[in-house]
Write a protein that holds these residues in place. Structure first.
Motif, PDB file in Angstrom:
ATOM      1  N   ILE A   2       0.839  -1.187   0.000  1.00 41.69           N
ATOM      2  CA  ILE A   2       0.000   0.000   0.000  1.00 41.69           C
ATOM      3  C   ILE A   2       0.879   1.243   0.000  1.00 41.69           C
ATOM      4  CG2 ILE A   2      -1.747   1.291   1.288  1.00 41.69           C
ATOM      5  CD1 ILE A   2      -2.703  -1.344   2.439  1.00 41.69           C
ATOM      6  N   TRP A  16      -7.840   0.053   9.596  1.00 42.92           N
ATOM      7  CA  TRP A  16      -8.086  -1.364   9.345  1.00 42.92           C
ATOM      8  C   TRP A  16      -7.331  -1.827   8.113  1.00 42.92           C
ATOM      9  CZ3 TRP A  16     -10.574  -5.343  11.749  1.00 42.92           C
ATOM     10  CH2 TRP A  16     -10.880  -6.464  10.985  1.00 42.92           C
ATOM     11  N   HIS A  17      -7.515  -1.081   7.021  1.00 35.72           N
ATOM     12  CA  HIS A  17      -6.862  -1.430   5.765  1.00 35.72           C
ATOM     13  C   HIS A  17      -5.360  -1.196   5.875  1.00 35.72           C
ATOM     14  CE1 HIS A  17      -6.503  -2.309   1.586  1.00 35.72           C
ATOM     15  NE2 HIS A  17      -6.146  -1.093   1.243  1.00 35.72           N
ATOM     16  N   GLY A  18      -4.587  -2.252   5.725  1.00 34.41           N
ATOM     17  CA  GLY A  18      -3.147  -2.140   5.820  1.00 34.41           C
ATOM     18  C   GLY A  18      -2.590  -2.521   7.176  1.00 34.41           C
ATOM     19  N   PRO A 267       0.462  -6.301   2.503  1.00 37.43           N
ATOM     20  CA  PRO A 267       0.177  -4.856   2.548  1.00 37.43           C
ATOM     21  C   PRO A 267       1.349  -4.010   3.015  1.00 37.43           C
ATOM     22  CG  PRO A 267      -1.662  -6.103   3.459  1.00 37.43           C
ATOM     23  CD  PRO A 267      -0.559  -7.086   3.215  1.00 37.43           C
ATOM     24  N   LYS A 299      -4.001   3.338  -1.985  1.00 37.93           N
ATOM     25  CA  LYS A 299      -4.488   2.231  -2.818  1.00 37.93           C
ATOM     26  C   LYS A 299      -3.634   0.996  -2.597  1.00 37.93           C
ATOM     27  CE  LYS A 299      -5.695   1.038  -7.586  1.00 37.93           C
ATOM     28  NZ  LYS A 299      -5.703   1.466  -8.993  1.00 37.93           N
ATOM     29  N   ASP A 300      -4.274  -0.150  -2.611  1.00 42.10           N
ATOM     30  CA  ASP A 300      -3.582  -1.422  -2.399  1.00 42.10           C
ATOM     31  C   ASP A 300      -3.242  -2.021  -3.753  1.00 42.10           C
ATOM     32  OD1 ASP A 300      -2.582  -3.761  -1.470  1.00 42.10           O
ATOM     33  OD2 ASP A 300      -4.366  -4.421  -0.408  1.00 42.10           O
TER      34      ASP A 300
END
Length: 304
Positions: A2, A16-18, A267, A299-300
């Motif tokens: 990411i 949460w994401h990452g 990630p 963005k992943d």
């Protein structure tokens, strides 16, 4: 991997994401179940009281923290060295393209082809380290014919460097004083080749397996026994405290695993797509071609 943007303190609390939390949720759920068994059974297992208190966990926790610090330091050193190697790729790529433009006449050297070959080299190195498909990047910059020639090869980045070196030698041979410029530009090609070797060394030499196994077993044993040592001291707060301690230990182990493989698709691995795009934009600007857009932060990007 990411591309990170700067988050404030509140957004980091809720991130949460990452984060590694999604990957350790099953372990935390299991820890919650074990904690509830210890709480509802009043520290008993199969009708027998588990003779544990907080004292041995304090001693074991110190040694476990030291071992975790060693494991994370080893992983971070791999991550940092990998990033430094890619930094050298960026510097050498810019220098090589700049030198060819400044010292080799366009009548005897194809500057556009060389610049595209340098860009393709970075993409090929990324795909080489990840074992992903390089066809799209080769075709986009050098054409389908070159892609068909390079794809069957095992060491495509080195092949591209050899072709660049051959083109430099041919152009330098026509100079009034051949050899002097070639030596200077060949040093940049060597720097790119050394980066390839350094990346391959990191990718082929993981953290020794016994370290990972020992740490993994110790963390799980510590966490699963912890509720039975806490239940008589803190009572109903046992599940909360046990899950919180387990989150810290499981997360540190997961982070060490992710950054210990800096070229992977986790990630928190290196954002090689962003690095390659930065090199591509920089080199294309030097030869006056249109730049591709920058990759969006947050963005992943997964292996394609």
């Amino acid at each position: 991997m990411i591309i990170r943007s700067r988050d404030n303190w509140f957004r980091m609390l809720l991130a949460w994401h990452g984060s590694v939390l999604p990957s350790i949720l099953p372990q935390l759920g299991l820890m919650l179940a074990v904690s509830m068994v210890a709480l509802l059974g009043h520290g008993q297992l199969f009708g027998e009281r588990v003779p544990l208190d907080t004292a041995p966990f304090s001693l074991l926790g110190v040694s476990l923290a030291i071992f975790l610090a060693f494991r994370n330091n080893a992983s971070y050193q791999r991550y940092l060295e990998a990033r430094q190697l890619w930094g050298r790729v960026l510097v050498a790529a810019r220098a090589l393209v700049s030198q060819t433009q400044a010292y080799l006449p366009a009548a005897r050297f194809d500057h556009r082809l060389c610049a595209h070959q340098v860009i393709v080299f970075t993409h090929l190195l990324r795909h080489h380290l990840r074992g992903s498909d390089a066809r799209a990047d080769i075709e986009r910059l050098l054409g389908a014919e070159t892609a068909e020639r390079l794809l069957p090869l095992a060491y495509r980045p080195i092949t591209i460097l050899s072709e660049i070196r051959a083109a430099l030698q041919a152009a330098d041979a026509a100079q009034p004083a051949p050899g002097q410029l070639l030596w200077m530009m060949d040093a940049q090609v060597n720097a790119l080749g050394e980066a390839v070797g350094g990346c391959e060394r990191i990718a082929s030499t993981p953290v020794p397996y016994p370290y990972a196994v020992l740490l993994h077993r110790t963390i799980y044993l510590y966490c699963f026994l912890l509720p039975f040592g806490l239940v008589h001291a803190i009572g109903t707060a046992t599940p909360l405290m046990a899950v919180f301690v387990a989150y810290t230990l499981f997360a540190l182990e997961a982070i060490a695993q992710e950054i210990g493989d800096p070229f992977g698709d986790a990630p928190n691995a290196l954002a090689l797509e962003a690095i390659c795009r930065s090199i591509e934009r920089s080199v294309l600007e030097m030869i006056g071609e249109q730049l591709p857009p920058e990759l969006a932060a947050g963005k992943d990007f997964r292996v394609n």
